[in-house]
Design an enzyme around this catalytic site. Structure first.
Site, PDB file in Angstrom:
ATOM      1  N   ASP A  74     -24.833  81.366 -89.770  1.00 38.95           N
ATOM      2  CA  ASP A  74     -24.894  80.789 -88.439  1.00 38.95           C
ATOM      3  C   ASP A  74     -25.977  81.524 -87.654  1.00 38.95           C
ATOM      4  OD1 ASP A  74     -22.669  79.458 -89.341  1.00 38.95           O
ATOM      5  OD2 ASP A  74     -21.314  80.186 -87.775  1.00 38.95           O
ATOM      6  N   HIS A 131     -24.783  83.743 -97.019  1.00 41.23           N
ATOM      7  CA  HIS A 131     -24.563  83.035 -98.272  1.00 41.23           C
ATOM      8  C   HIS A 131     -25.906  82.649 -98.894  1.00 41.23           C
ATOM      9  CE1 HIS A 131     -20.200  82.135 -97.316  1.00 41.23           C
ATOM     10  NE2 HIS A 131     -20.668  82.483 -96.128  1.00 41.23           N
ATOM     11  N   SER A 233     -27.160  90.215 -86.234  1.00 38.48           N
ATOM     12  CA  SER A 233     -28.481  90.738 -86.556  1.00 38.48           C
ATOM     13  C   SER A 233     -29.442  89.578 -86.780  1.00 38.48           C
ATOM     14  CB  SER A 233     -28.417  91.642 -87.784  1.00 38.48           C
ATOM     15  OG  SER A 233     -29.623  92.358 -87.915  1.00 38.48           O
TER      16      SER A 233
END
Length: 263
Positions: A74, A131, A233
């Site tokens: 995200d 991912h 981050s």
């Protein structure tokens, strides 16, 4: 106190399990301040036992993976474009040096024909796991010690070449079309740790020096979890010219599983 030391102390607080009523107050305040929707996440019956458990919450509903090359996390795409002469934009008007960013994971003339890039900023409210954006072979992981400046847009405007100054882990991978993709996980203020499922030897913000790991026959599938940040981050994607065809995604809010490009 430098940024790395501050992040270490913050990590101790984030991992501390306070008495339940205090912890619940801290968790609720964090959720309220950052406007986090917990509906799609696993929430323990007794609530999160620490701030870090809240930061690293997991999905309870499996995300659908769209076609093509998907977002590994995200976040918000701060910039996406075509780079040349090892220069890319972290945010409008601010450059970073890609050869410095990639360091020892870049060999010879692998980017001599230019490259494509995308910078994904994860805010404190975002899902903090990352991912695989497609089926990949992981060739190496390079840990580079560095600073822990904030990677917020405001700080990017103030600190030149910030991504290449901060602590980072660079995965060098091979795409299904046999072109190279570098996935760079950039550490930041309060991000004391970056964790990787496939190799627990990778230790970040631990004062152990730079480290380089090579892998043979390490393959991951599209959507497979690679690891997580402790807090938010940035992930930088660098690919050889023509390896990926990005959509118009600059300044776009994205979710893990959403299509970013075609391979």
């Amino acid at each position: 106190m430098n940024y790395n030391t501050f992040s270490n102390y913050f990590g101790l607080i984030a991992n501390k399990k306070f008495p339940k009523f205090i912890q619940n107050f801290l968790n609720q305040a964090y959720v309220r301040i950052f406007d986090i929707n917990l509906n799609e996440f696993e929430v323990p019956n007794d609530g999160f036992e620490s701030l870090n458990q809240l930061f690293t919450r997991r999905l309870k509903i499996k995300r659908e993976l769209e076609d093509g090359f998907i977002s590994p996390s995200d976040g918000k795409i701060l910039e996406c474009g075509v780079g040349d002469k090892f220069k890319a934009l972290s945010i409008k008007g601010c450059e970073y040096e890609v050869d410095e960013l990639l360091g020892e994971s870049l060999d010879g003339d692998e980017l001599k024909n230019g490259f494509d890039y995308a910078n994904i900023y994860l805010s404190p409210r975002d899902y903090h796991h990352y991912h695989s954006p497609c089926d990949l072979q992981i060739v190496s992981a390079y840990y580079k010690q560095g600073s822990l400046f904030s990677v917020s847009p405001k700080t990017l405007l103030k600190v030149p070449n910030l991504y290449a100054k901060n602590e980072r882990v660079i995965l060098k991978t091979v795409l299904p079309n046999n072109k190279l993709l570098w996935i760079v996980f950039v550490g930041a203020l309060n991000v004391g740790k970056m964790r990787f499922c496939f190799d627990n030897k990778i230790q970040t913000n631990a004062n152990l020096g730079d480290a380089f790991y090579k892998y043979e026959n390490l393959f991951v599938q599209k959507g497979e979890r690679l690891g997580n940040f402790d807090l938010g981050s940035t992930i930088v994607l660098i690919s050889q010219n023509g390896a990926l065809k990005y959509d118009q995604i600059s300044n776009k809010i994205v979710k893990f599983g959403q299509n970013l490009a075609q391979i």
